[in-house]
Structure formats: structure tokens, C-alpha cells
Design a protein around this motif. Structure first.
Motif, short mmCIF file in Angstrom:
data_model
loop_
_atom_site.label_atom_id
_atom_site.label_comp_id
_atom_site.label_asym_id
_atom_site.label_seq_id
_atom_site.Cartn_x
_atom_site.Cartn_y
_atom_site.Cartn_z
N GLY A 170 0.82 -1.21 0.00
CA GLY A 170 0.00 0.00 0.00
C GLY A 170 0.85 1.26 0.00
O GLY A 170 0.58 2.21 -0.74
N GLY A 171 1.91 1.27 0.83
CA GLY A 171 2.81 2.43 0.86
C GLY A 171 3.53 2.61 -0.46
O GLY A 171 3.72 3.73 -0.95
N ARG A 172 3.92 1.48 -1.08
CA ARG A 172 4.58 1.56 -2.37
C ARG A 172 3.64 2.12 -3.44
O ARG A 172 4.02 2.97 -4.23
CB ARG A 172 5.07 0.17 -2.78
N ARG A 173 2.39 1.64 -3.41
CA ARG A 173 1.44 2.09 -4.44
C ARG A 173 1.14 3.58 -4.31
O ARG A 173 1.08 4.31 -5.30
CB ARG A 173 0.13 1.29 -4.32
N ALA A 174 0.96 4.06 -3.09
CA ALA A 174 0.69 5.48 -2.87
C ALA A 174 1.83 6.34 -3.38
O ALA A 174 1.63 7.37 -4.05
CB ALA A 174 0.46 5.74 -1.38
N THR A 175 3.07 5.92 -3.07
CA THR A 175 4.23 6.71 -3.47
C THR A 175 4.46 6.64 -4.97
O THR A 175 4.78 7.66 -5.61
CB THR A 175 5.47 6.21 -2.71
N GLU A 176 4.30 5.47 -5.55
CA GLU A 176 4.42 5.34 -7.01
C GLU A 176 3.45 6.28 -7.71
O GLU A 176 3.80 6.93 -8.71
CB GLU A 176 4.11 3.90 -7.44
#
Length: 350
Positions: A170-176
Motif C-alpha cells: 500500500g505504501g509503495r502504491r501510494a508513493t508510485e
């Protein structure tokens, strides 16, 4: 007198007066009203009131070998996220004839472990614990026959079923998503740059992974620890602005802290999403009504609630050790709203 309790009134008496079957009365009494028309439900309720019928809960529990209740331990009541979780679980358990009792742990390991003590769990048919502080060393000390499902950031114990939030992805998707939309200096609001296994650390790990994938160095000053309420988000972003720290994106570890950030940016005259884009995490209701509406990570809240109830009900109907312990992780998805810029030319929104 209508509504006066008479101990000799039976379910059959209510059924005769309402001109329905005893099973229909049972469905209404046990909260299974989805099986009953609204007119019938109201007629049964009117008969219950008129006759003064009361369920003998103690006798029913003895017959079933159950208490008719399940417990939910959460860190705090002062959280829209946990409030929504409690509401979703309450509705689902009620459909199965069970009532939900809520305990608060304050996110303290002592209170969490106390909630799993046999003397406490004897009051419930099953228990759901949102684990915030306890770890494997604490859980191995727990010995109980009562079915338990743990919620949390990572699976800790082979002893209990566990429903895990996909924090790193989830953190990766938000930042991407922010990087794809042109943000280059992204604040990890509420983040922790460490190897611990807490919620903010795991979501920060996703934030760091997204930067590493595209080869962008992270300014560690933009990883800003905070608590996870609106006031904390407001204060943290206000401090960054006062310090003159340049940033064009915010990935907030919770929606509540993101909404505080939106207010701080608005008070400072910073436009969202034109000057700074903001993404939260949890998809709470308030984010749908903030100005602007909040782009967020949806951690499969409804699906998770279904899984929690299904796991606990399975445990309650099978002897201890009859089923393998299960860990369930549902994928986190992004919901795009007004706090982020739309796709750049030549790109496609996911």
C-alpha cells in the motif's frame, strides 16, 4: 399492561399472537431480520412488546454452551478507522446471532495480553484483537481454548489466525502514484525510517521501495514521524512549512493525518493538488468529504471484515487444532480523488 415483563411468556406465545412461526420469532430476536419481511418483523416486535417477552439469555447460553457474544479489542475508540471496523464486524456477527462487545487496549502490550487471558476470554465465544504493541514473545505465553483472530500489520504467531494489512504494498502504491504524477519531494507523514515491524515502518518501507525502483534518492528529512490524528498532521505540515522545507507531495500514513495536512496546507495558502499532492491510507468516510476529496489507499476494509468473521466462525464450530492456522492478506488498492493531479499526457491511471 402492554410491555410489562411476564416470565411465563414463551416464544410460542409471541409466534401465535403475531401469526408467524416460532422460527420467525427466533430470527427477529437473534438479529437475523434479513430473512424476515419488514411488516413481519414489526408485527413480531409489537407482539414481543405487548406480551412482555424477554429472552432468557443465561438459559440459552447454557443450552448452546455459548455466551452469544464475541469480543473486539481495539487500541482506541477515538478513531474513525476502528469505529468503522467495529460497525462492520457488529453487523456481520449480528447476522449470525452474535453480539459484539468492544474493549479498548490503548495500544499497550499489557492491556492486549490481558484481553487474551483465559479469565477474560471465558466471557466470549470468540475474540478479535487488533494488535498494536504485542509481538511473538508475548503471544507464545497465551494459552486459551477460546477462538481468537488477530488483526495487525504482520503475522506474528502460528498459534492464532491472522488477518494482515498489506502495508508495504500500500505504501509503495501510494508513493508510485505520486511519483507518476510529477511529485519529486514527497513527505512520508507519520513515517519511520527503521527496520521495526510497526504500521508506520512498514508503510515507510513501501515509500522507500517506490523511490528506489525509479532511482530517486529520498531526503530523510521528509520522513516525518507523528501520531496519526488530524491535529498531528496539521502540526507536522505546519512545522515543515515554517521551516521552509520544500516538498510537492505528501504520503500520509493514515487518512486522519492526511486530512490534518490538507487543513495546514489550506491555511498556508498552498494549493492542493496544484502545489502539493496528497495521498492518505485507510479510505475512511471523512476523506470522501474533505476539501479536496482525498486520494487514498483502500486496504480492502469490507473484504477484511468478511474474512475476520468467517475465520472466527470457523474456529467456533471446530474443535481446537482441527483446522490449520491461517494468515490472510488482502491486496491494497488506490482510490483516486481530487487531492492528486490526473494522469499526465501519455500515461494511464490505474
Amino acid at each position: 399492561m402492554a410491555g410489562t415483563h411476564r416470565s411465563n411468556v414463551t416464544m410460542q406465545d409471541v409466534a401465535r399472537r403475531a401469526a408467524v412461526s416460532p422460527q420467525t420469532v427466533s430470527n427477529v430476536v437473534n438479529g437475523r431480520s434479513g430473512r424476515v419481511s419488514e411488516d413481519t418483523r414489526l408485527r413480531v416486535i409489537e407482539s414481543i412488546t405487548a406480551l412482555g417477552y424477554r429472552v432468557n439469555q443465561s438459559a440459552r447460553s447454557l443450552r448452546r454452551g455459548r455466551t452469544g457474544t464475541v469480543g473486539l479489542g481495539i487500541p482506541t475508540l477515538d478513531s474513525e478507522y476502528y469505529g468503522a471496523l467495529a460497525e462492520a464486524l457488529s453487523d456481520r456477527f449480528l447476522e449470525r446471532g452474535l453480539r459484539l462487545v468492544i474493549e479498548t487496549t490503548g495500544g499497550a502490550v499489557g492491556a492486549e495480553m490481558q484481553s487474551l487471558a483465559s479469565s477474560r476470554l471465558d466471557s466470549y465465544d470468540g475474540f478479535v484483537l487488533a494488535l498494536a504493541a504485542g509481538d511473538t514473545d508475548h503471544l507464545v505465553q497465551i494459552d486459551t481454548e477460546t477462538p481468537v483472530v488477530l488483526l495487525g500489520e504482520r503475522a506474528l504467531s502460528s498459534q492464532f489466525d491472522h488477518v494482515v494489512m498489506d502495508n508495504i504494498a500500500g505504501g509503495r502504491r501510494a508513493t508510485e502514484f505520486l511519483l507518476q504524477r510529477g511529485a519529486l519531494r514527497i513527505v512520508a507523514l507519520g513515517g519511520i525510517g527503521s527496520d521495526e515491524e510497526s504500521m508506520p515502518a512498514l508503510r515507510t518501507r513501501g515509500y522507500l521501495d517506490a523511490h528506489a525502483t525509479v532511482g530517486i534518492d529520498v531526503d530523510r528529512a521528509l520522513i516525518v514521524p507523528s501520531t496519526f490524528g488530524m491535529e498531528a498532521g496539521y502540526e507536522a505540515i505546519s512545522r515543515l512549512l515554517e521551516q521552509g522545507r520544500a516538498f510537492d507531495g505528501v504520503f500520509a500514513m493514515t487518512d486522519s493525518v492526511a486530512i490534518g495536512a490538507l487543513r495546514a496546507l489550506a491555511d498556508a495558502g498552498v494549493r492542493v493538488p496544484d502545489d502539493v499532492q496528497v495521498v492518505g491510507f485507510d479510505n475512511i468516510r471523512a476523506g470522501r468529504y474533505s476539501v479536496p476529496r482525498l486520494t487514498t489507499i483502500e486496504p480492502a476494509n469490507e473484504t477484511r471484515a468478511d474474512a475476520i468473521v468467517d475465520l472466527l466462525m470457523s474456529r467456533m464450530t471446530h474443535p481446537r487444532g482441527d483446522l490449520e492456522r491461517r494468515v490472510i492478506v488482502h491486496p491494497a488498492t488506490l482510490i483516486e480523488r481530487e487531492s492528486t493531479i490526473g494522469p499526465r499526457p501519455g500515461t494511464k491511471a490505474n
